[in-house]
Design a protein around this motif. Structure first.
Motif, PDB file in Angstrom:
ATOM      1  N   VAL A 149      -8.851  -1.551  -4.115  1.00 59.23           N
ATOM      2  CA  VAL A 149      -7.589  -2.658  -4.604  1.00 59.23           C
ATOM      3  C   VAL A 149      -8.054  -4.005  -3.655  1.00 59.23           C
ATOM      4  O   VAL A 149      -8.323  -3.727  -2.421  1.00 59.23           O
ATOM      5  CB  VAL A 149      -6.166  -2.198  -4.240  1.00 59.23           C
ATOM      6  CG1 VAL A 149      -5.146  -3.329  -4.405  1.00 59.23           C
ATOM      7  CG2 VAL A 149      -5.976  -0.923  -5.285  1.00 59.23           C
ATOM      8  N   SER A 150      -7.782  -5.097  -4.379  1.00 56.25           N
ATOM      9  CA  SER A 150      -8.007  -6.425  -3.475  1.00 56.25           C
ATOM     10  C   SER A 150      -6.638  -7.180  -3.838  1.00 56.25           C
ATOM     11  O   SER A 150      -5.972  -6.592  -5.023  1.00 56.25           O
ATOM     12  CB  SER A 150      -9.066  -7.226  -3.972  1.00 56.25           C
ATOM     13  OG  SER A 150      -9.179  -7.441  -5.281  1.00 56.25           O
ATOM     14  N   SER A 151      -6.179  -8.132  -3.236  1.00 52.64           N
ATOM     15  CA  SER A 151      -5.166  -8.967  -3.316  1.00 52.64           C
ATOM     16  C   SER A 151      -5.414 -10.432  -3.278  1.00 52.64           C
ATOM     17  O   SER A 151      -6.521 -10.833  -2.778  1.00 52.64           O
ATOM     18  CB  SER A 151      -4.026  -8.705  -2.554  1.00 52.64           C
ATOM     19  OG  SER A 151      -4.411  -8.946  -1.223  1.00 52.64           O
ATOM     20  N   ALA A 152      -4.748 -11.332  -4.151  1.00 48.16           N
ATOM     21  CA  ALA A 152      -4.899 -12.521  -4.075  1.00 48.16           C
ATOM     22  C   ALA A 152      -3.753 -13.375  -4.566  1.00 48.16           C
ATOM     23  O   ALA A 152      -2.922 -12.877  -5.147  1.00 48.16           O
ATOM     24  CB  ALA A 152      -6.009 -13.042  -4.920  1.00 48.16           C
ATOM     25  N   PRO A 153      -3.624 -14.751  -4.448  1.00 42.65           N
ATOM     26  CA  PRO A 153      -2.381 -15.246  -4.407  1.00 42.65           C
ATOM     27  C   PRO A 153      -2.079 -15.372  -5.821  1.00 42.65           C
ATOM     28  O   PRO A 153      -3.416 -15.884  -6.771  1.00 42.65           O
ATOM     29  CB  PRO A 153      -2.565 -16.720  -3.752  1.00 42.65           C
ATOM     30  CG  PRO A 153      -3.441 -16.473  -2.559  1.00 42.65           C
ATOM     31  CD  PRO A 153      -4.257 -15.387  -3.256  1.00 42.65           C
TER      32      PRO A 153
END
Length: 114
Positions: A18-22
């Motif tokens: 899992v990755s996150s970004a605005p």
């Protein structure tokens, strides 16, 4: 029964790759293939990217906590989860289902039948 934003993030972190970004006023969580959830910065709700069958299942099981996102996204399966109402076990089940739907497809090897 409310799930705090820090706990939501901790549950998401337990899912593989899992990755996150605005994402506008939200944070998007994605697998290498696609986004499976977006979290409101204020921690009020989480949108889960389901297919229509999963949307209908969760909305029917816990209608106080889950509802279709208004408009076209909701018709395609996007589902709002009210973090003030949902319990942690149900949230983890929903996150896992959304993550599984967004997981990279596995390749099948050649047919090895004799």
């Amino acid at each position: 029964m409310a799930v705090e934003i820090a706990r939501v993030k901790a549950l998401i972190a337990t899912l593989p790759a899992v990755s996150s970004a605005p994402h506008f006023h939200r944070t998007a969580y994605r697998t290498p293939r696609k986004t499976f959830a977006t979290l409101d910065e204020a921690g009020n709700d989480l949108n889960l990217m389901f297919d229509p069958d999963h949307r209908d299942f969760f909305c029917a099981q816990v209608p106080d906590a889950f509802s279709p996102v208004p408009g076209g996204w909701g018709r395609m399966g996007a589902t709002r989860c009210d973090l003030a109402v949902v319990d942690e076990a149900t949230l983890l089940s929903a996150l896992t289902a959304a993550h599984r739907l967004a997981a990279p497809r596995t390749r099948r090897g050649p047919d090895r039948r004799a």
